[in-house]
Design a protein around this motif. Structure first.
Motif, PDB file in Angstrom:
ATOM      1  N   GLU A   1      -1.708   2.720  -5.100  1.00 52.73           N
ATOM      2  CA  GLU A   1      -1.390   4.131  -4.872  1.00 52.73           C
ATOM      3  C   GLU A   1      -2.651   4.972  -5.088  1.00 52.73           C
ATOM      4  OE1 GLU A   1      -0.340   7.729  -4.209  1.00 52.73           O
ATOM      5  OE2 GLU A   1       1.089   6.124  -3.763  1.00 52.73           O
ATOM      6  N   LYS A   2      -2.973   5.814  -4.094  1.00 51.30           N
ATOM      7  CA  LYS A   2      -4.221   6.573  -4.183  1.00 51.30           C
ATOM      8  C   LYS A   2      -4.144   7.757  -5.142  1.00 51.30           C
ATOM      9  CE  LYS A   2      -3.487   9.670  -0.212  1.00 51.30           C
ATOM     10  NZ  LYS A   2      -4.067  10.136   1.064  1.00 51.30           N
ATOM     11  N   HIS A   3      -2.919   8.204  -5.456  1.00 53.02           N
ATOM     12  CA  HIS A   3      -2.765   9.353  -6.350  1.00 53.02           C
ATOM     13  C   HIS A   3      -2.389   8.890  -7.760  1.00 53.02           C
ATOM     14  CE1 HIS A   3      -3.150  12.239  -3.107  1.00 53.02           C
ATOM     15  NE2 HIS A   3      -2.190  11.631  -2.435  1.00 53.02           N
ATOM     16  N   THR A   4      -2.397   9.833  -8.689  1.00 51.07           N
ATOM     17  CA  THR A   4      -1.944   9.538 -10.038  1.00 51.07           C
ATOM     18  C   THR A   4      -0.426   9.493 -10.072  1.00 51.07           C
ATOM     19  OG1 THR A   4      -1.789  11.868 -10.680  1.00 51.07           O
ATOM     20  CG2 THR A   4      -3.928  10.781 -10.988  1.00 51.07           C
ATOM     21  N   ARG A   5       0.113   8.897 -11.115  1.00 55.35           N
ATOM     22  CA  ARG A   5       1.565   8.871 -11.288  1.00 55.35           C
ATOM     23  C   ARG A   5       2.108  10.292 -11.398  1.00 55.35           C
ATOM     24  NH1 ARG A   5       5.129   5.045 -15.286  1.00 55.35           N
ATOM     25  NH2 ARG A   5       3.757   3.522 -14.313  1.00 55.35           N
ATOM     26  N   GLU A   6       1.387  11.154 -12.104  1.00 54.80           N
ATOM     27  CA  GLU A   6       1.838  12.536 -12.284  1.00 54.80           C
ATOM     28  C   GLU A   6       1.929  13.260 -10.944  1.00 54.80           C
ATOM     29  OE1 GLU A   6       0.681  10.729 -15.824  1.00 54.80           O
ATOM     30  OE2 GLU A   6      -0.595  11.044 -14.041  1.00 54.80           O
ATOM     31  N   TYR A   7       0.984  12.997 -10.055  1.00 50.93           N
ATOM     32  CA  TYR A   7       1.003  13.612  -8.730  1.00 50.93           C
ATOM     33  C   TYR A   7       2.223  13.131  -7.943  1.00 50.93           C
ATOM     34  CZ  TYR A   7      -0.415  14.917  -3.997  1.00 50.93           C
ATOM     35  OH  TYR A   7      -0.448  15.448  -2.727  1.00 50.93           O
ATOM     36  N   VAL A   8       2.443  11.818  -7.958  1.00 51.79           N
ATOM     37  CA  VAL A   8       3.587  11.265  -7.217  1.00 51.79           C
ATOM     38  C   VAL A   8       4.893  11.864  -7.719  1.00 51.79           C
ATOM     39  CG1 VAL A   8       4.863   9.158  -6.682  1.00 51.79           C
ATOM     40  CG2 VAL A   8       2.362   9.119  -6.707  1.00 51.79           C
ATOM     41  N   LEU A   9       5.027  12.005  -9.038  1.00 56.72           N
ATOM     42  CA  LEU A   9       6.258  12.537  -9.613  1.00 56.72           C
ATOM     43  C   LEU A   9       6.371  14.048  -9.437  1.00 56.72           C
ATOM     44  CD1 LEU A   9       6.467  10.431 -12.891  1.00 56.72           C
ATOM     45  CD2 LEU A   9       7.992  10.308 -10.915  1.00 56.72           C
TER      46      LEU A   9
ATOM     47  N   VAL B   1       2.307  -4.795   3.136  1.00 52.98           N
ATOM     48  CA  VAL B   1       3.289  -3.782   3.538  1.00 52.98           C
ATOM     49  C   VAL B   1       2.635  -2.418   3.442  1.00 52.98           C
ATOM     50  CG1 VAL B   1       5.496  -2.678   3.003  1.00 52.98           C
ATOM     51  CG2 VAL B   1       5.265  -5.177   2.838  1.00 52.98           C
ATOM     52  N   GLY B   2       2.606  -1.696   4.548  1.00 51.63           N
ATOM     53  CA  GLY B   2       2.045  -0.350   4.573  1.00 51.63           C
ATOM     54  C   GLY B   2       3.144   0.675   4.386  1.00 51.63           C
ATOM     55  N   ALA B   3       3.262   1.181   3.152  1.00 58.42           N
ATOM     56  CA  ALA B   3       4.238   2.230   2.838  1.00 58.42           C
ATOM     57  C   ALA B   3       3.472   3.466   2.356  1.00 58.42           C
ATOM     58  CB  ALA B   3       5.213   1.748   1.767  1.00 58.42           C
ATOM     59  N   ASP B   4       2.365   3.747   3.044  1.00 62.49           N
ATOM     60  CA  ASP B   4       1.420   4.764   2.588  1.00 62.49           C
ATOM     61  C   ASP B   4       1.480   6.059   3.380  1.00 62.49           C
ATOM     62  OD1 ASP B   4       0.520   3.273   4.734  1.00 62.49           O
ATOM     63  OD2 ASP B   4      -1.575   3.256   4.113  1.00 62.49           O
ATOM     64  N   GLY B   5       2.590   6.323   4.047  1.00 60.62           N
ATOM     65  CA  GLY B   5       2.809   7.624   4.654  1.00 60.62           C
ATOM     66  C   GLY B   5       2.113   7.822   5.990  1.00 60.62           C
ATOM     67  N   PHE B   6       2.353   8.983   6.554  1.00 64.39           N
ATOM     68  CA  PHE B   6       1.878   9.320   7.897  1.00 64.39           C
ATOM     69  C   PHE B   6       0.358   9.273   7.992  1.00 64.39           C
ATOM     70  CE2 PHE B   6       0.630  12.514  11.118  1.00 64.39           C
ATOM     71  CZ  PHE B   6       1.256  11.979  12.228  1.00 64.39           C
ATOM     72  N   HIS B   7      -0.328   9.713   6.929  1.00 64.40           N
ATOM     73  CA  HIS B   7      -1.785   9.800   6.966  1.00 64.40           C
ATOM     74  C   HIS B   7      -2.475   8.571   6.374  1.00 64.40           C
ATOM     75  CE1 HIS B   7      -1.575  13.947   8.299  1.00 64.40           C
ATOM     76  NE2 HIS B   7      -0.709  14.202   7.327  1.00 64.40           N
ATOM     77  N   GLY B   8      -1.714   7.542   6.032  1.00 63.90           N
ATOM     78  CA  GLY B   8      -2.275   6.377   5.369  1.00 63.90           C
ATOM     79  C   GLY B   8      -3.091   5.484   6.297  1.00 63.90           C
TER      80      GLY B   8
ATOM     81  N   LEU C   1       4.808  -2.167   8.614  1.00 62.32           N
ATOM     82  CA  LEU C   1       4.884  -0.738   8.309  1.00 62.32           C
ATOM     83  C   LEU C   1       6.283  -0.398   7.808  1.00 62.32           C
ATOM     84  CD1 LEU C   1       3.075   0.840  11.411  1.00 62.32           C
ATOM     85  CD2 LEU C   1       2.076   0.112   9.229  1.00 62.32           C
ATOM     86  N   ALA C   2       6.349   0.576   6.894  1.00 61.59           N
ATOM     87  CA  ALA C   2       7.641   1.019   6.361  1.00 61.59           C
ATOM     88  C   ALA C   2       7.588   2.512   6.079  1.00 61.59           C
ATOM     89  CB  ALA C   2       7.993   0.263   5.083  1.00 61.59           C
ATOM     90  N   GLY C   3       8.714   3.189   6.265  1.00 62.54           N
ATOM     91  CA  GLY C   3       8.812   4.604   5.921  1.00 62.54           C
ATOM     92  C   GLY C   3       7.947   5.486   6.788  1.00 62.54           C
ATOM     93  N   ASP C   4       7.377   6.549   6.166  1.00 60.64           N
ATOM     94  CA  ASP C   4       6.616   7.545   6.911  1.00 60.64           C
ATOM     95  C   ASP C   4       5.386   6.981   7.595  1.00 60.64           C
ATOM     96  OD1 ASP C   4       8.465   9.351   6.060  1.00 60.64           O
ATOM     97  OD2 ASP C   4       7.123  10.541   4.813  1.00 60.64           O
TER      98      ASP C   4
ATOM     99  N   ILE D   1       0.866  -1.180   0.000  1.00 58.83           N
ATOM    100  CA  ILE D   1       0.000   0.000   0.000  1.00 58.83           C
ATOM    101  C   ILE D   1       0.900   1.227   0.000  1.00 58.83           C
ATOM    102  CG2 ILE D   1      -1.869   1.208   1.157  1.00 58.83           C
ATOM    103  CD1 ILE D   1      -2.607  -1.417   2.533  1.00 58.83           C
ATOM    104  N   GLY D   2       0.859   1.974  -1.099  1.00 57.10           N
ATOM    105  CA  GLY D   2       1.704   3.159  -1.231  1.00 57.10           C
ATOM    106  C   GLY D   2       2.676   3.020  -2.375  1.00 57.10           C
ATOM    107  N   GLY D   3       2.549   3.909  -3.371  1.00 56.46           N
ATOM    108  CA  GLY D   3       3.385   3.836  -4.570  1.00 56.46           C
ATOM    109  C   GLY D   3       4.439   4.920  -4.644  1.00 56.46           C
TER     110      GLY D   3
END
Length: 393
Positions: free
Chosen positions: A35-43, A159-166, A286-289, A11-13
């Motif tokens: 990933e909940k956002h678009t690729r363009e948003y992530v980039l 694996v939850g790599a979806d950030g602080f607010h995920g 959990l991983a990362g933020d 979970i989390g791209g």
């Protein structure tokens, strides 16, 4: 509802999730990235650009280092400006030759996307209402919605790599989860400009008016920061006001060489220290933020996430290829041991270099004494350098 079968759902791209998916795929371990956002948003997200040697090696193992190795800037040191002086920390000298790589997180993410595309990796964007289920079961699953349709993925691990607010951390029961947090009373106003960097290496500045940082993304793209009150808004700062304040906080010889220009991105980031324990609950990792956040002063955010990915990658590899689950069983303890060291270093760097609103003259004199000691002691510089290039995994 369409159902997918896989081994690991990530979970989390962002870069953490993409890196883990790429590493696993190269070992024949299947995954799906949500990933909940678009690729363009992530980039489009502007983030850190200082990579520890351990992260660089992971990118190479993932087969994603070609452009990074060609275009990234290898830095063997950095500077700290204080009391009108400019002193250098020689990373290579104090660590037996270790260095860091300056290469933007956006570019890391772009390289990982291209690698996943080349291998046919499954990355689903614009997914909504992601929810893990059966975390204590032998076969958990994740549900989500995409384009108005319901989906489900059955898996072995999540694996939850979806950030602080995920959603991942929030899926751990409150009676199990412990959270530690420190919120700092200021933020960083950052400006990205198409200008040559003011120096070959990063400059951290401790000034009575507040902290400043001169960083870079490339030979023609610079990233600068100044400490500001949390009440400030980015739109309150004109480009002219930003450049003027930055120059005030730099030594004269540096300020005189600073080339200014229109900002192409301007934002304020609050600073916090945060750790959630444990980093595993059942078959959720959990991983990362999602599990920890550091103030950016020590350049440990993305790098701490990379150490999580290192432990997970090797844990999954041992589990699937050798039938050894000890790495996964010990993941939380091992990851947290390194995380807390990164938290300590980032907290120390933040306290060393920032002006705290309620700070007294005594506090300022102690900061100066700390810096004077740092540059009079090879042992102190070695400790800073060892942490900056990255502690061993």
């Amino acid at each position: 509802m369409s159902t997918h079968q896989t081994q690991v759902v990530i979970i989390g791209g962002g870069p953490s999730g993409l890196l883990l998916s790429q590493l696993l795929d190269r070992k024949g371990i299947r995954s799906i990235v949500l990933e909940k956002h678009t690729r363009e948003y992530v980039l489009g997200r502007i983030r850190a650009g200082v990579l520890e040697h351990g992260f660089v090696n992971l990118m190479r193992e993932a087969g994603c280092s070609g452009r990074m190795d060609r275009e990234g800037e290898i830095h063997a040191g950095f500077h700290i400006a204080h009391q009108g002086r400019l002193d250098r920390i020689d990373l290579a000298k104090h660590t037996g030759g270790e260095t860091v790589m300056v290469y933007g997180q956006t570019e890391v993410t772009r390289d990982l996307y291209e690698a996943r595309d080349a291998m046919g990796g499954v990355i689903l964007h614009d997914v909504q209402n992601v929810q893990p289920h059966g975390l204590k079961d032998a076969r958990p699953y994740v549900t989500w919605e995409q384009d108005g349709a319901a989906h489900r993925a059955d898996c072995d691990f999540i694996v939850g790599a979806d950030g602080f607010h995920g959603v991942s951390r929030k899926s751990i029961p409150a009676e199990v989860l412990r959270e530690y947090e420190k919120v700092y009373p200021f933020g960083w106003l950052g400006v990205l400009s198409e200008t040559p960097p003011v120096a070959e290496e990063l400059i951290y500045a401790r000034h009575d008016r507040g902290f400043a940082l001169c960083s870079l993304r490339s030979r023609v793209l610079s990233r600068y920061y100044i400490q500001v009150p949390l009440t400030d808004r980015a739109e309150d700062w004109s480009d002219a006001a930003f450049w003027a304040e930055l120059k005030r906080r730099l030594p004269e010889q540096v300020a005189g060489q600073l080339e200014t220009g229109p900002s192409i991105e301007k934002s304020i980031a609050p600073l916090r220290s945060f750790v959630a324990e444990p980093m595993r609950y059942g078959n959720l990792f959990l991983a990362g933020d999602a599990a920890h956040i550091v103030p950016p002063t020590g350049a440990k955010g993305l790098n701490s996430a990379a150490s999580d990915i290192y432990y997970l990658y090797h844990g999954f590899q041992d589990h699937y290829l050798q039938g050894d689950s000890s790495g996964l069983d010990g993941y939380s303890g091992k990851a947290l041991a390194r995380v807390w060291k990164a938290e300590r270093f980032s907290w120390w760097m933040t306290n060393l270099l920032h002006r705290f609103p309620q700070g007294t003259e005594t506090d300022l004199r102690l900061q100066r004494a700390d810096l004077d000691y740092l540059f009079s002691s090879a042992a102190a510089q070695a400790s800073l350098a060892e942490n900056y290039v990255g502690l061993p995994y």
